[in-house]
Design an enzyme around this catalytic site. Structure first.
Site, short mmCIF file in Angstrom:
data_model
loop_
_atom_site.label_atom_id
_atom_site.label_comp_id
_atom_site.label_asym_id
_atom_site.label_seq_id
_atom_site.Cartn_x
_atom_site.Cartn_y
_atom_site.Cartn_z
N HIS A 160 0.64 -1.59 -0.19
CA HIS A 160 0.28 -0.01 -0.12
C HIS A 160 1.02 0.89 -0.19
CE1 HIS A 160 -3.15 -2.76 2.29
NE2 HIS A 160 -3.59 -2.07 1.11
N LYS A 169 -17.59 -6.45 6.94
CA LYS A 169 -16.41 -7.10 7.12
C LYS A 169 -15.79 -6.79 8.69
CE LYS A 169 -11.70 -6.91 5.12
NZ LYS A 169 -11.24 -5.82 4.29
N ARG A 225 -2.19 -6.63 -8.57
CA ARG A 225 -1.29 -7.10 -8.27
C ARG A 225 -1.11 -8.24 -9.02
NH1 ARG A 225 -2.38 -8.71 -2.21
NH2 ARG A 225 -5.03 -8.70 -3.14
N SER A 253 -3.23 -7.39 3.20
CA SER A 253 -3.57 -7.62 4.41
C SER A 253 -3.46 -8.73 4.87
CB SER A 253 -4.43 -6.43 4.63
OG SER A 253 -3.75 -5.14 4.36
#
Length: 159
Positions: free
Chosen positions: A17, A41, A90, A128
């Protein structure tokens, strides 16, 4: 002034990040880091903790402003008068998802654009979710998060 927003949950913010934020700062005079408060979440860190991590990690970056939001990203963009979304990619899966979101965001907020920055080889494998798993098992996270964040987590904010 052209500003951009880099949205995410940042639970926690990683070196990947930070690379995207740093590169966005080279492209835009103002970079908003939008911390999503997604109540659906289960996050490891609270919004306040995530904001503090990002503020510490970006303390030397004058272009960066950290903001929390819930709901639709485009509503925050309208409020900030910002039409550019920064996303780090990614994998090909990331690209497919971002293409879909870009179309939806453009329909909800005409003129909104997504700018994708490709992850660097040294950070593309960092996520993460992987860092959260390392934290749960009390493993060393120093290779994956900024020093300021590792210090905060190791100092006791981890759940």
């Amino acid at each position: 002034m052209k500003a951009c927003i880099y949205p995410g949950s940042f639970d926690p913010i990683t070196k990947g990040h930070m690379d995207i934020i740093d590169r966005a700062c080279n492209l835009f005079p103002r970079v908003y880091v939008g911390v999503l408060n997604n109540t659906a979440k289960k996050n490891l860190f609270s919004v306040e903790e995530r904001i503090e991590m990002i503020r510490r990690a970006t303390s030397g970056m004058e272009e960066v402003e950290v903001v929390a939001f819930d709901g639709l990203l485009v509503e925050l963009m309208k409020k900030l008068e910002c039409k550019i979304i920064i996303r780090g990619l990614r994998t090909g899966t990331d690209l497919e998802l971002e293409q879909q979101l870009s179309v939806i965001n453009g329909k909800l907020f005409p003129g909104a654009e997504t700018v994708a920055l490709l992850s660097k080889p040294e950070t593309y494998f960092i996520s993460s979710s992987a860092v959260r798993e390392l934290i749960e098992f009390r493993a060393d996270i120093s290779d994956y998060v900024p020093k300021e964040v590792a210090d905060m987590i190791n100092g006791g904010i981890a759940k």
